[in-house]
Design a protein around this motif. Structure first.
Motif, PDB file in Angstrom:
ATOM      1  N   SER A 278       4.031   5.532  -5.503  1.00  0.00           N
ATOM      2  CA  SER A 278       4.058   5.523  -6.965  1.00  0.00           C
ATOM      3  C   SER A 278       3.074   6.535  -7.544  1.00  0.00           C
ATOM      4  O   SER A 278       3.389   7.258  -8.499  1.00  0.00           O
ATOM      5  N   GLU A 279       1.888   6.623  -6.978  1.00  0.00           N
ATOM      6  CA  GLU A 279       0.905   7.593  -7.458  1.00  0.00           C
ATOM      7  C   GLU A 279       1.375   9.023  -7.198  1.00  0.00           C
ATOM      8  O   GLU A 279       1.167   9.922  -8.031  1.00  0.00           O
ATOM      9  N   ILE A 280       2.005   9.245  -6.042  1.00  0.00           N
ATOM     10  CA  ILE A 280       2.529  10.574  -5.737  1.00  0.00           C
ATOM     11  C   ILE A 280       3.599  10.970  -6.752  1.00  0.00           C
ATOM     12  O   ILE A 280       3.631  12.105  -7.253  1.00  0.00           O
ATOM     13  N   LEU A 281       4.459  10.026  -7.080  1.00  0.00           N
ATOM     14  CA  LEU A 281       5.522  10.314  -8.042  1.00  0.00           C
ATOM     15  C   LEU A 281       4.960  10.536  -9.439  1.00  0.00           C
ATOM     16  O   LEU A 281       5.437  11.399 -10.185  1.00  0.00           O
TER      17      LEU A 281
ATOM     18  N   GLU B 124      12.253   3.525  -7.900  1.00  0.00           N
ATOM     19  CA  GLU B 124      12.701   2.158  -7.620  1.00  0.00           C
ATOM     20  C   GLU B 124      12.185   1.680  -6.266  1.00  0.00           C
ATOM     21  O   GLU B 124      11.778   0.520  -6.120  1.00  0.00           O
ATOM     22  N   LEU B 125      12.208   2.564  -5.279  1.00  0.00           N
ATOM     23  CA  LEU B 125      11.717   2.190  -3.954  1.00  0.00           C
ATOM     24  C   LEU B 125      10.235   1.856  -4.000  1.00  0.00           C
ATOM     25  O   LEU B 125       9.783   0.855  -3.404  1.00  0.00           O
ATOM     26  N   ALA B 126       9.450   2.659  -4.708  1.00  0.00           N
ATOM     27  CA  ALA B 126       8.014   2.398  -4.817  1.00  0.00           C
ATOM     28  C   ALA B 126       7.751   1.056  -5.488  1.00  0.00           C
ATOM     29  O   ALA B 126       6.877   0.284  -5.059  1.00  0.00           O
ATOM     30  N   ASP B 127       8.510   0.757  -6.530  1.00  0.00           N
ATOM     31  CA  ASP B 127       8.337  -0.528  -7.210  1.00  0.00           C
ATOM     32  C   ASP B 127       8.785  -1.691  -6.327  1.00  0.00           C
ATOM     33  O   ASP B 127       8.111  -2.735  -6.276  1.00  0.00           O
ATOM     34  N   ASP B 128       9.912  -1.531  -5.630  1.00  0.00           N
ATOM     35  CA  ASP B 128      10.404  -2.608  -4.760  1.00  0.00           C
ATOM     36  C   ASP B 128       9.452  -2.869  -3.600  1.00  0.00           C
ATOM     37  O   ASP B 128       9.275  -4.024  -3.177  1.00  0.00           O
ATOM     38  N   LEU B 129       8.835  -1.805  -3.060  1.00  0.00           N
ATOM     39  CA  LEU B 129       7.892  -1.992  -1.956  1.00  0.00           C
ATOM     40  C   LEU B 129       6.677  -2.810  -2.383  1.00  0.00           C
ATOM     41  O   LEU B 129       6.008  -3.441  -1.555  1.00  0.00           O
ATOM     42  N   GLN B 130       6.391  -2.825  -3.680  1.00  0.00           N
ATOM     43  CA  GLN B 130       5.235  -3.577  -4.166  1.00  0.00           C
ATOM     44  C   GLN B 130       5.590  -4.951  -4.715  1.00  0.00           C
ATOM     45  O   GLN B 130       4.744  -5.861  -4.670  1.00  0.00           O
ATOM     46  N   HIS B 131       6.843  -5.114  -5.206  1.00  0.00           N
ATOM     47  CA  HIS B 131       7.142  -6.352  -5.928  1.00  0.00           C
ATOM     48  C   HIS B 131       8.403  -7.079  -5.473  1.00  0.00           C
ATOM     49  O   HIS B 131       8.545  -8.274  -5.753  1.00  0.00           O
TER      50      HIS B 131
ATOM     51  N   ALA C  32       0.832  -1.208   0.000  1.00  0.00           N
ATOM     52  CA  ALA C  32       0.000   0.000   0.000  1.00  0.00           C
ATOM     53  C   ALA C  32       0.864   1.254   0.000  1.00  0.00           C
ATOM     54  O   ALA C  32       0.583   2.222  -0.726  1.00  0.00           O
ATOM     55  N   VAL C  33       1.937   1.238   0.801  1.00  0.00           N
ATOM     56  CA  VAL C  33       2.844   2.392   0.833  1.00  0.00           C
ATOM     57  C   VAL C  33       3.521   2.565  -0.527  1.00  0.00           C
ATOM     58  O   VAL C  33       3.656   3.691  -1.032  1.00  0.00           O
ATOM     59  N   GLY C  34       3.920   1.455  -1.139  1.00  0.00           N
ATOM     60  CA  GLY C  34       4.552   1.532  -2.452  1.00  0.00           C
ATOM     61  C   GLY C  34       3.612   2.078  -3.511  1.00  0.00           C
ATOM     62  O   GLY C  34       4.004   2.900  -4.353  1.00  0.00           O
ATOM     63  N   GLN C  35       2.359   1.624  -3.490  1.00  0.00           N
ATOM     64  CA  GLN C  35       1.386   2.119  -4.464  1.00  0.00           C
ATOM     65  C   GLN C  35       1.105   3.602  -4.262  1.00  0.00           C
ATOM     66  O   GLN C  35       1.026   4.370  -5.229  1.00  0.00           O
TER      67      GLN C  35
END
Length: 420
Positions: free
Chosen positions: A186-189, A269-276, A180-183
């Motif tokens: 990602s939306e913020i970015l 990269e952090l947002a993607d890693d937090l999700q996957h 959820a934090v990653g998503q």
């Protein structure tokens, strides 16, 4: 188990007026029947022109009695005789309520009907006009502040701590938060919403560095080699400070600076890693667990809540304070925009239509059940009396029309029979 019937609502002033009107119309309809009976008795057995009068009166009596029976049978047994298929409303009130419920649900609680009615009503403009009444906004804010203060005053610190420690923290411990934090990140970015925060941070950092050069140089001097001359260390420290200040200034003023680009790439990269990425997700969850299991975590949250609550109570209690003035200004501004901005009013009307349509689509059937559920609790006789009070006056016209039409029909039939 015997069902307990609840009485219908007591009569109001309008109901008393309806009862008087019903009584007058009922007297008129009965009087026509009595007149027809008297004329029939007086002309019975006479020939010639009186025969036509007698036939008219006879048919008028038949029509009046038939329609009296039909109207009366809706609400009660005629003359108290339990004739089959009479007293329909007391006997069939539950079925009638169910039919009315289906009718309302199928013809009124529909998405297209609700949207059309809301669009025609123009709620946004009406709200704007309602807000524009002098003194109304201040009363709204005063009442809202009083209710909010009363609710906040009733919230105890120990209750908040129980909610945090027994509900919020265990729930957060169980739920994986990294996706959820990653998503969210990602939306913020994607929307570039973080740029303002980065700009603010750089502005604050540059301002602090410019206002406290001695602190930075002192920190550098503490790390300088002791064997070097003091003047050399001071010169190096001053040079490093100017370079740092210039570097921060360059990053602040250049939206495409390499440091900004690198930060954006790292955040993506952090947002993607937090999700996957399993490793990143596991590390994030471990960090969450450590933070939530800290003994002071719940205490800190309670203290933050208490500070917020006390500050809000103080602000709400000040009638001339910034918070209440700001709320009044915002509400007044919103009301003016709703009145003068047709685009905004159309959007608000559309939102209201969407909300109403959602409620009708998902809960329309349950809303309509209030009809059958309410009527089922009513006493049958009182229900019939109340319905008769509202529609009985108009039903008396059926009796009057039956008397008149019956008499005319009798006259025509008698005339045809004489001419045949």
């Amino acid at each position: 188990m015997t069902e307990v019937m609840s009485p219908v609502l007591p009569l109001s002033g309008d109901d008393e007026a309806r009862r008087a009107a019903l009584r007058r119309m009922r007297t008129l309809a009965t009087s026509l029947l009595v007149v027809a009976a008297i004329v029939f008795a007086l002309t019975h057995g006479h020939g010639g022109a009186w025969g036509y009068v007698n036939a008219t009166a006879e048919a008028a009596m038949v029509g009046a009695i038939a329609d009296w029976f039909a109207v009366t049978a809706l609400f009660r047994h005629p003359m108290g005789v339990p004739i089959p298929h009479t007293a329909l409303i007391p006997k069939k009130k539950d079925q009638l309520a169910a039919s009315l419920q289906d009718f309302v649900s199928e013809n009124f609680l529909r998405e297209d009907v609700i949207r059309d009615r809301i669009a025609a009503a123009g709620p946004a403009e009406r709200v704007g006009e309602w807000i524009a009444v002098p003194g109304r906004v201040h009363r709204i804010v005063d009442e809202g502040a009083r209710v909010t203060s009363d609710l906040l005053g009733r919230v105890k610190e120990e209750d908040v701590q129980v909610v945090i420690t027994e509900m919020i923290v265990p729930r957060m411990m169980q739920e994986p938060l990294s996706p959820a934090v990653g998503q969210l990140l990602s939306e913020i970015l994607d929307e570039g919403a973080h740029t303002g925060l980065v700009d603010l941070g750089l502005d604050e950092m540059h301002g602090w560095l410019a206002a406290h050069p001695d602190r930075v140089t002192d920190l550098i001097l503490q790390r300088a080699p002791e064997w070097a001359p003091r003047w050399a260390n001071t010169m190096v420290a001053d040079r490093l400070f100017r370079e740092v200040l210039t570097w921060v200034e360059d990053i602040r003023d250049d939206p495409r600076h390499d440091a900004r680009v690198a930060l954006d790439h790292w955040l993506v990269e952090l947002a993607d890693d937090l999700q996957h990425d399993p490793d990143t997700m596991e590390r994030a969850e471990r960090l969450k667990q450590r933070l939530l299991t800290q003994p002071k975590a719940a205490t800190t949250a309670v203290r933050l809540w208490d500070s917020f609550r006390r500050g809000l109570l103080e602000a709400l209690g000040d009638r001339d304070g910034v918070l209440r003035r700001r709320i009044v200004e915002e509400i007044e501004g919103l009301g003016e925009r709703l009145r003068s901005d047709p685009v905004l009013a159309a959007k608000v009307d559309g939102w209201a239509g969407d909300a109403a349509a959602y409620v009708v689509e998902h809960y329309g059937g349950e809303i309509a059940t209030v009809i059958s559920a309410t009527v089922e609790r009513w006493d049958g006789k009182e229900t019939a009396d109340r319905i008769e009070l509202h529609v009985g006056r108009d039903l008396q016209f059926i009796r009057i029309n039956g008397t008149v039409v019956g008499g005319l029909a009798g006259l025509v039939i008698h005339a045809i029979s004489r001419l045949w």
